[in-house]
Design a protein around this motif. Structure first.
Motif, PDB file in Angstrom:
ATOM      1  N   LEU A  78     -30.130 -19.029  -0.253  1.00 40.52           N
ATOM      2  CA  LEU A  78     -31.204 -18.014   0.577  1.00 40.52           C
ATOM      3  C   LEU A  78     -31.632 -18.403   1.516  1.00 40.52           C
ATOM      4  O   LEU A  78     -32.057 -17.962   2.340  1.00 40.52           O
ATOM      5  CB  LEU A  78     -31.657 -17.416  -0.320  1.00 40.52           C
ATOM      6  CG  LEU A  78     -31.341 -16.127  -1.847  1.00 40.52           C
ATOM      7  CD1 LEU A  78     -32.204 -15.929  -2.763  1.00 40.52           C
ATOM      8  CD2 LEU A  78     -30.311 -15.081  -1.368  1.00 40.52           C
ATOM      9  N   ALA A 104     -31.552 -16.738  10.763  1.00 36.41           N
ATOM     10  CA  ALA A 104     -31.750 -15.693  11.358  1.00 36.41           C
ATOM     11  C   ALA A 104     -33.438 -16.365  12.579  1.00 36.41           C
ATOM     12  O   ALA A 104     -33.240 -16.124  13.430  1.00 36.41           O
ATOM     13  CB  ALA A 104     -32.211 -14.435  10.545  1.00 36.41           C
ATOM     14  N   GLU A 153     -24.504 -26.639   1.709  1.00 44.23           N
ATOM     15  CA  GLU A 153     -23.634 -25.614   1.401  1.00 44.23           C
ATOM     16  C   GLU A 153     -22.327 -26.681   0.742  1.00 44.23           C
ATOM     17  O   GLU A 153     -22.026 -26.138  -0.204  1.00 44.23           O
ATOM     18  CB  GLU A 153     -22.579 -25.117   2.439  1.00 44.23           C
ATOM     19  CG  GLU A 153     -21.956 -23.568   1.608  1.00 44.23           C
ATOM     20  CD  GLU A 153     -22.093 -22.903   3.146  1.00 44.23           C
ATOM     21  OE1 GLU A 153     -21.086 -21.683   2.715  1.00 44.23           O
ATOM     22  OE2 GLU A 153     -22.854 -22.921   4.682  1.00 44.23           O
ATOM     23  N   SER A 199     -28.170 -12.472  11.571  1.00 42.77           N
ATOM     24  CA  SER A 199     -28.212 -13.185   9.816  1.00 42.77           C
ATOM     25  C   SER A 199     -27.251 -12.807   9.569  1.00 42.77           C
ATOM     26  O   SER A 199     -26.182 -12.738   8.415  1.00 42.77           O
ATOM     27  CB  SER A 199     -29.378 -12.412   8.789  1.00 42.77           C
ATOM     28  OG  SER A 199     -29.245 -13.016   7.308  1.00 42.77           O
ATOM     29  N   SER A 243     -23.661 -13.796   7.951  1.00 44.08           N
ATOM     30  CA  SER A 243     -22.544 -13.131   6.488  1.00 44.08           C
ATOM     31  C   SER A 243     -21.472 -12.960   7.077  1.00 44.08           C
ATOM     32  O   SER A 243     -20.237 -13.697   6.030  1.00 44.08           O
ATOM     33  CB  SER A 243     -22.751 -11.638   6.015  1.00 44.08           C
ATOM     34  OG  SER A 243     -24.712 -12.023   5.209  1.00 44.08           O
ATOM     35  N   GLY A 247     -28.958 -13.520   2.530  1.00 44.08           N
ATOM     36  CA  GLY A 247     -29.495 -13.269   3.861  1.00 44.08           C
ATOM     37  C   GLY A 247     -29.943 -12.008   4.994  1.00 44.08           C
ATOM     38  O   GLY A 247     -31.672 -12.164   5.484  1.00 44.08           O
ATOM     39  N   VAL A 263     -38.964 -21.454   5.164  1.00 40.75           N
ATOM     40  CA  VAL A 263     -37.510 -21.505   4.759  1.00 40.75           C
ATOM     41  C   VAL A 263     -36.808 -22.999   4.251  1.00 40.75           C
ATOM     42  O   VAL A 263     -36.801 -23.115   3.249  1.00 40.75           O
ATOM     43  CB  VAL A 263     -36.570 -21.011   5.540  1.00 40.75           C
ATOM     44  CG1 VAL A 263     -35.359 -21.244   5.680  1.00 40.75           C
ATOM     45  CG2 VAL A 263     -36.762 -19.213   5.865  1.00 40.75           C
ATOM     46  N   GLN A 305     -31.233 -20.930   3.627  1.00 42.73           N
ATOM     47  CA  GLN A 305     -29.574 -21.373   4.379  1.00 42.73           C
ATOM     48  C   GLN A 305     -29.699 -19.733   4.930  1.00 42.73           C
ATOM     49  O   GLN A 305     -28.844 -19.218   6.241  1.00 42.73           O
ATOM     50  CB  GLN A 305     -28.650 -21.109   4.326  1.00 42.73           C
ATOM     51  CG  GLN A 305     -27.368 -21.660   5.282  1.00 42.73           C
ATOM     52  CD  GLN A 305     -26.525 -23.022   4.737  1.00 42.73           C
ATOM     53  OE1 GLN A 305     -26.255 -23.371   3.859  1.00 42.73           O
ATOM     54  NE2 GLN A 305     -24.799 -21.704   5.545  1.00 42.73           N
ATOM     55  N   GLY A 306     -29.338 -18.094   4.201  1.00 40.22           N
ATOM     56  CA  GLY A 306     -29.128 -16.922   5.049  1.00 40.22           C
ATOM     57  C   GLY A 306     -30.151 -16.739   5.268  1.00 40.22           C
ATOM     58  O   GLY A 306     -29.780 -16.131   6.515  1.00 40.22           O
ATOM     59  N   LEU A 307     -31.720 -17.019   5.500  1.00 40.32           N
ATOM     60  CA  LEU A 307     -32.622 -16.830   6.019  1.00 40.32           C
ATOM     61  C   LEU A 307     -32.704 -17.853   7.045  1.00 40.32           C
ATOM     62  O   LEU A 307     -33.149 -17.557   8.216  1.00 40.32           O
ATOM     63  CB  LEU A 307     -34.157 -17.331   4.826  1.00 40.32           C
ATOM     64  CG  LEU A 307     -35.760 -15.912   6.160  1.00 40.32           C
ATOM     65  CD1 LEU A 307     -35.021 -14.916   6.597  1.00 40.32           C
ATOM     66  CD2 LEU A 307     -36.222 -15.820   4.357  1.00 40.32           C
ATOM     67  N   THR A 339     -34.029 -11.040   5.242  1.00 43.77           N
ATOM     68  CA  THR A 339     -34.518 -11.100   6.874  1.00 43.77           C
ATOM     69  C   THR A 339     -35.107  -9.649   7.170  1.00 43.77           C
ATOM     70  O   THR A 339     -36.276  -9.239   7.722  1.00 43.77           O
ATOM     71  CB  THR A 339     -33.144 -11.014   7.685  1.00 43.77           C
ATOM     72  OG1 THR A 339     -32.293 -12.406   7.304  1.00 43.77           O
ATOM     73  CG2 THR A 339     -33.233 -10.528   9.625  1.00 43.77           C
ATOM     74  N   VAL A 390     -25.799 -16.387   0.263  1.00 39.24           N
ATOM     75  CA  VAL A 390     -25.949 -16.346   1.950  1.00 39.24           C
ATOM     76  C   VAL A 390     -25.880 -15.455   2.197  1.00 39.24           C
ATOM     77  O   VAL A 390     -25.852 -14.493   3.604  1.00 39.24           O
ATOM     78  CB  VAL A 390     -24.767 -17.910   2.264  1.00 39.24           C
ATOM     79  CG1 VAL A 390     -25.016 -18.016   3.739  1.00 39.24           C
ATOM     80  CG2 VAL A 390     -25.579 -18.926   2.296  1.00 39.24           C
TER      81      VAL A 390
END
Length: 390
Positions: free
Chosen positions: A101, A108, A17, A324, A328, A53, A72, A103-105, A57, A49
């Motif tokens: 994307l 979780a 990031e 997730s 955020s 995310g 992922v 990282q966002g998932l 999810t 993200v």
């Protein structure tokens, strides 16, 4: 073993990031865009993200966790690799979105794998291990990635991140146990958890507490140079003390049993608020500035795992989705913090007042944390179940 693997993966995605921040001038020059436009690579990543995310999810909630986590990390490898190979700004932005994307998932899925791999009383410690990876990325991954990029070109920074993500993916393949997805109550029923006071209070605490922390941390380096009198090299070295604090804080959080989190959370946020209140004064001497930075990292990263674990337990069986969304919420804080601190400096109030102003949202977060504590006292049993459609 799986705890170490998840920490390594978190180290990789955390480095992904922010590594671009250290090589933004080189990226802007090489791709022929203004520095302000290159800076959108950071903003766009954070937005992806925060939004992507939770969406991913929801759509992957029925998939087994192990293959999903492998996917992922593979997505992270691809995003970082294409970032290194990008021939223009548009391709680089697209590749960064792919990595975002992932990282966002990741958080979780990793949170679910971490908590499912240990007994209930060790769940906070498992989350703390993942958070340790993020903490280490800020003080080791990003600086090393920046040095590599400055020495060998900005693309080398992304090659390094690609290698880290690939090693993390191999670790997941070799060490991750089989973990089933959460019981699926359906989309509408999963959304129902966000009507719970406990979830709303927890997410609000994340935004407020970390807006305070990030407001101060964003402007720590210039404050160390202009107020404390550290040289640029020493200012960078002092940040390692902050990193040590983050590791200590997350390890302290890991020792807290999940059922005690509502009682401990106000303590850690009180410590964070006090550190922010005295930050301006502490920056006037080198010794106190070092102590203040250590305490800033320790109090913030003791708070993070506690909130994350508590939210996941309150959200069952939608813990992954809420995990997730909590990431955020952290990214919302990451967006608000620099704006708040920048407003203080732009209005001529100076670095001395950045900390006290940052303490205001943190103190508001403390008030919400006391509401969390009161709610836990009134509802000592498990949270209300998610209604399953007939």
């Amino acid at each position: 073993m799986i705890a170490f693997v998840l920490m390594l993966c978190a180290f990789a995605v955390g480095t992904s990031e922010f590594v671009v921040v250290g090589v933004l001038p080189e990226v802007a020059s090489d791709l022929g865009v203004p520095l302000s436009v290159a800076g959108l690579l950071v903003t766009g990543y954070a937005i992806a993200v925060a939004v992507g995310g939770p969406v991913l999810t929801v759509f992957t909630r029925r998939l087994p966790r192990r293959p999903l986590l492998i996917g992922v990390m593979a997505l992270g490898v691809g995003g970082s690799l294409f970032s290194a190979l990008a021939e223009n700004y548009t391709v680089l932005m697209g590749a960064r979105m792919v990595a975002a994307l992932a990282q966002g998932l990741f958080f979780a899925v990793a949170s679910q794998v971490a908590t499912a791999s240990v007994p209930p009383e060790r769940q906070t410690a498992a989350i703390a291990k993942v958070v340790n990876g993020v903490a280490l990325s800020t003080v080791a991954g990003v600086p090393v990635g920046t040095l590599v990029g400055q020495a060998y070109g900005w693309r080398a920074s992304f090659v390094l991140v690609t290698a880290l993500a690939f090693v993390g993916m191999l670790g997941v393949i070799l060490a991750c146990p089989k973990v089933a997805h959460e019981p699926d109550a359906g989309f509408r029923a999963s959304m129902h958890v966000f009507r719970r006071r406990s979830i709303l209070l927890g997410l609000s605490t994340t935004v407020l507490a970390f807006t305070g922390m990030i407001t101060t941390f964003t402007y720590v380096t210039p404050a160390l140079r202009e107020v404390t009198g550290f040289s640029p090299g020493w200012a960078t070295a002092v940040l390692l003390v902050y990193g040590l604090g983050t590791v200590v804080g997350s390890n302290i959080a890991g020792r807290v049993r999940p059922e005690l989190i509502p009682r401990v959370l106000p303590v850690t946020i009180t410590a964070l608020s006090l550190v922010l209140l005295v930050q301006g004064l502490a920056m006037h001497t080198k010794a106190t500035s070092v102590v203040a930075l250590f305490l800033l990292g320790a109090s913030a990263f003791a708070t993070g795992p506690l909130l994350h674990t508590w939210l996941m337990r309150q959200a069952e069986p939608a813990g992954g989705l809420v995990a997730s969304v909590n990431i955020s919420a952290f990214n919302v804080a990451a967006a608000l913090g620099p704006v708040l601190g920048g407003a203080v400096i732009a209005n001529g109030l100076g670095f001395d007042l950045v900390g006290p102003v940052a303490a205001l949202p943190a103190l508001a977060g403390l008030g919400v944390a006391f509401l969390v504590r009161g709610l836990a006292r009134r509802q000592p049993v498990a949270p209300e179940p998610v209604p399953v459609p007939a």
